[in-house]
Design an enzyme around this catalytic site. Structure first.
Site, PDB file in Angstrom:
ATOM      1  N   LYS A 136      40.394  55.158  26.412  1.00 28.54           N
ATOM      2  CA  LYS A 136      40.272  53.697  26.426  1.00 28.54           C
ATOM      3  C   LYS A 136      41.666  53.107  26.530  1.00 28.54           C
ATOM      4  CE  LYS A 136      37.191  50.357  26.016  1.00 28.54           C
ATOM      5  NZ  LYS A 136      35.787  50.283  26.434  1.00 28.54           N
ATOM      6  N   ASP A 176      36.337  46.196  30.696  1.00 32.44           N
ATOM      7  CA  ASP A 176      35.828  45.941  29.344  1.00 32.44           C
ATOM      8  C   ASP A 176      36.090  44.451  29.119  1.00 32.44           C
ATOM      9  OD1 ASP A 176      34.906  47.480  26.711  1.00 32.44           O
ATOM     10  OD2 ASP A 176      36.391  46.046  26.032  1.00 32.44           O
TER      11      ASP A 176
HETATM   12  P1  NDP Z   1      33.495  40.108  28.706  1.00 27.94           P
HETATM   13  O1  NDP Z   1      34.941  39.826  28.612  1.00 27.94           O
HETATM   14  O2  NDP Z   1      32.814  39.991  30.009  1.00 27.94           O
HETATM   15  O3  NDP Z   1      32.716  39.176  27.660  1.00 27.94           O
HETATM   16  C1  NDP Z   1      33.023  39.195  26.300  1.00 27.94           C
HETATM   17  C2  NDP Z   1      32.154  38.172  25.591  1.00 27.94           C
HETATM   18  O4  NDP Z   1      32.305  38.326  24.187  1.00 27.94           O
HETATM   19  C3  NDP Z   1      32.537  36.738  25.882  1.00 27.94           C
HETATM   20  O5  NDP Z   1      31.401  35.923  25.779  1.00 27.94           O
HETATM   21  C4  NDP Z   1      33.526  36.427  24.759  1.00 27.94           C
HETATM   22  O6  NDP Z   1      33.644  35.038  24.440  1.00 27.94           O
HETATM   23  C5  NDP Z   1      32.901  37.172  23.610  1.00 27.94           C
HETATM   24  N1  NDP Z   1      33.943  37.560  22.664  1.00 27.94           N
HETATM   25  C6  NDP Z   1      35.027  38.351  22.905  1.00 27.94           C
HETATM   26  N2  NDP Z   1      35.784  38.472  21.820  1.00 27.94           N
HETATM   27  C7  NDP Z   1      35.176  37.730  20.878  1.00 27.94           C
HETATM   28  C8  NDP Z   1      35.474  37.452  19.526  1.00 27.94           C
HETATM   29  N3  NDP Z   1      36.567  37.943  18.922  1.00 27.94           N
HETATM   30  N4  NDP Z   1      34.595  36.669  18.846  1.00 27.94           N
HETATM   31  C9  NDP Z   1      33.483  36.166  19.431  1.00 27.94           C
HETATM   32  N5  NDP Z   1      33.162  36.397  20.719  1.00 27.94           N
HETATM   33  C10 NDP Z   1      33.997  37.169  21.420  1.00 27.94           C
HETATM   34  O7  NDP Z   1      33.297  41.574  28.080  1.00 27.94           O
HETATM   35  P2  NDP Z   1      32.075  42.586  28.262  1.00 27.94           P
HETATM   36  O8  NDP Z   1      30.806  41.832  28.368  1.00 27.94           O
HETATM   37  O9  NDP Z   1      32.440  43.564  29.306  1.00 27.94           O
HETATM   38  O10 NDP Z   1      32.124  43.362  26.879  1.00 27.94           O
HETATM   39  C11 NDP Z   1      31.396  42.938  25.717  1.00 27.94           C
HETATM   40  C12 NDP Z   1      31.259  44.098  24.749  1.00 27.94           C
HETATM   41  O11 NDP Z   1      30.565  45.172  25.385  1.00 27.94           O
HETATM   42  C13 NDP Z   1      32.567  44.703  24.248  1.00 27.94           C
HETATM   43  O12 NDP Z   1      32.387  45.170  22.927  1.00 27.94           O
HETATM   44  C14 NDP Z   1      32.761  45.905  25.164  1.00 27.94           C
HETATM   45  O13 NDP Z   1      33.580  46.896  24.589  1.00 27.94           O
HETATM   46  C15 NDP Z   1      31.331  46.366  25.302  1.00 27.94           C
HETATM   47  N6  NDP Z   1      31.047  47.220  26.456  1.00 27.94           N
HETATM   48  C16 NDP Z   1      31.280  46.777  27.736  1.00 27.94           C
HETATM   49  C17 NDP Z   1      30.976  47.592  28.804  1.00 27.94           C
HETATM   50  C18 NDP Z   1      31.094  47.127  30.210  1.00 27.94           C
HETATM   51  O14 NDP Z   1      30.600  47.839  31.098  1.00 27.94           O
HETATM   52  N7  NDP Z   1      31.678  45.979  30.490  1.00 27.94           N
HETATM   53  C19 NDP Z   1      30.484  48.974  28.594  1.00 27.94           C
HETATM   54  C20 NDP Z   1      30.182  49.302  27.221  1.00 27.94           C
HETATM   55  C21 NDP Z   1      30.491  48.449  26.213  1.00 27.94           C
HETATM   56  P3  NDP Z   1      35.016  34.261  24.797  1.00 27.94           P
HETATM   57  O15 NDP Z   1      34.931  33.990  26.273  1.00 27.94           O
HETATM   58  O16 NDP Z   1      34.967  33.045  23.956  1.00 27.94           O
HETATM   59  O17 NDP Z   1      36.144  35.185  24.422  1.00 27.94           O
END
Ligand code: NDP
Length: 456
Positions: A136, A176
């Site tokens: 990662k 991510d």
């Molecule tokens: P994105 O950046 O596309 O979206 C992240 C989302 O989570 C946004 O809505 C963001 O809101 C919110 N968020 C991020 N940090 C915080 C925080 N500290 N508190 C509250 N809300 C938060 O990321 P992904 O959708 O790709 O990833 C989301 C999760 O899924 C992560 O845990 C990631 O590790 C996991 N994941 C992703 C994969 C992928 O294929 N993309 C694969 C497996 C797991 P805001 O815009 O306000 O920051």
């Protein structure tokens, strides 16, 4: 011969001493400690039954990354000012294949967070059965409010350092939080420029016109919904007609909403770090995609445009909204003990993790004690990385599969992961405990490969 109960007790005590040592050697990394503890707590049955794993110090080896890279990323913003960020790549374990795992760009990123994610990734990737190791990376760079040109210059500076450590047989990053299609494009462009190689398999999540796989964008969210449907099926229930709460509004959340709706569920919420939306008519996915993917807006903008059915709640907890199924899809530790208690009080039947480690250990305990079906991230959200592995397969053979083929393989992988976790838990006397089942099955797969590969 000690009795099984005595052996189990002794192994539990030994695992606790290993954990204490990990805490001592990795100070100030609470997320990493949490991820390790959650795994070690479940391994006693298999380590007690197989002393050769302990003799070969497999547990101690597994928790130590093979390589940790920390580097400076210097770049210039639109005003010409010089910016300095920190880049990370933790190459955790390559016993099963090249290091594989996403890059996160978010101001909260530090080495401990990257290590927690990398550690989880080893197990998740093992569960897919697809020959990928765990890693990662990321940076404390905050893409929010940055122009396209700034994001591009940052990505180029990041890849200028990282490229020497990558390769389709060595280390293959993906997206991510904060890293989507746009960032992967800039990273790939810089890799190609520096190396003079069009090496498709070096990054996944690429555009579908230049080596990306159809369904990769959708895969994590789709996969979690498929996993949830399998858990419900085991309990004689169907996802259709269930009220679903989703948190987040990024990549994982959007495609969780899409698949849940396609399977007949009613999704009423999405959120971001500022607040959440409840939409009594169900989320209008087309509008949400327009706001988030095209305009890069906030969920408050969705609520403002949607009309009377939607209300925006600033701050607060999305888990206060009553639901049959909860799918946390934003970030780590976003679902607390209080939230779990509220969900249980409101009759939740299943919680499945789209994000990585979104449920605190105390919350997991509340859900387990209440008999709620709980899908841990390393099983439930493995669909994204599984489809990345399918992208690598397409790159290696210079093929582009139709969407239906990728989706079919994704569905098979998710079913296999579900069944493996379910059956492993049963075999070790923990029926219905997907956390234990996933950890033990993944651990054995990686440990056996390490055992076979000698003292390295
Ligand atoms: P994105 O950046 O596309 O979206 C992240 C989302 O989570 C946004 O809505 C963001 O809101 C919110 N968020 C991020 N940090 C915080 C925080 N500290 N508190 C509250 N809300 C938060 O990321 P992904 O959708 O790709 O990833 C989301 C999760 O899924 C992560 O845990 C990631 O590790 C996991 N994941 C992703 C994969 C992928 O294929 N993309 C694969 C497996 C797991 P805001 O815009 O306000 O920051």
């Amino acid at each position: 011969m000690p009795s099984t109960a005595t052996a189990l007790q002794a192994t539990t005590a030994w695992l606790e001493s290993v954990e204490a040592d990990i805490l001592r050697r990795n100070p100030g990394e609470p997320e990493f400690h949490q991820a390790v503890r959650e795994v070690l707590e479940t391994l006693a049955p298999v380590v007690a039954a197989r002393p050769e794993l302990r003799d070969a110090r497999l547990v101690e080896r597994l928790v130590e990354p093979e390589r940790q890279l920390v580097f400076r990323v210097t770049w210039q913003d639109d005003r010409g000012d010089i910016q300095v960020n920190r880049g990370f790549r933790v190459e955790f374990n390559s016993a099963l294949g090249p290091y594989k795992g996403g890059l996160r760009f978010h101001p909260s990123v530090n080495l401990g967070i990257v290590k927690f994610l990398g550690f989880e990734q080893i197990f998740k990737n093992a569960l897919t059965g697809l020959g990928i190791g765990g890693g990662k990376g990321g940076s404390d760079f905050d893409p929010r409010g940055r122009s396209d040109a700034e994001v591009m210059r940052f990505c180029q500076a990041f890849m200028t350092e990282l490229h020497r450590h990558l390769g389709e047989h060595t280390d293959v990053p993906a997206g991510d939080i904060g890293v989507g299609g746009r960032e992967i494009g800039y990273l790939f462009g810089q890799y190609r420029r520096i190396t003079n190689r069009w090496e498709g398999g070096v990054l996944t999540g690429k555009g579908t016109g230049w080596g990306g796989s159809l369904i990769r964008t959708e895969a994590t969210g789709y996969g979690n919904v498929l996993f949830t449907a399998e858990m419900l099926r085991k309990r004689g229930e169907d996802l259709a007609g269930q009220q679903v709460t989703v948190s987040g509004s990024g990549n994982v959340a959007l495609y969780t909403v899409e698949k849940a709706q396609a399977l007949g569920a009613v999704v009423r919420t999405v959120s971001d770090s500022a607040g959440y939306v409840v939409d009594d008519k169900g989320i209008d996915l087309e509008l949400l995609k327009q706001v988030k993917e095209v305009e890069r807006g906030r969920v408050s903008d969705y609520a403002a445009r949607r009309g009377a059915s939607a209300r925006y709640v600033e701050g607060g907890s999305v888990w206060d909204v009553p639901a049959d199924v909860a799918l946390p899809s934003a970030t780590q530790n976003e679902l607390s003990e209080r939230d779990a208690t509220t969900l249980v009080r409101n009759g939740v039947k299943a919680v499945s993790e789209g994000a990585n480690m979104p449920t605190t250990p105390e919350a997991v305990r509340v859900l387990r004690d209440a008999g709620v079906a709980f899908g841990p991230a390393k099983a439930a959200n493995a669909g994204g990385v599984a489809t990345s592995a399918l992208e690598m397969r397409q790159n290696a053979s210079r093929e582009a599969w139709p969407a239906a083929r990728v989706e079919d393989e994704l569905a098979q992988v998710m079913r296999r992961i579900h069944d493996t976790a379910y059956e492993t838990a049963e075999r070790h006397g923990r029926p219905g405990d997907y956390v234990a089942g996933a950890n033990i099955a993944a651990f054995e797969r990686v440990a056996d490969a390490m055992l076979a590969q000698g003292v390295i």
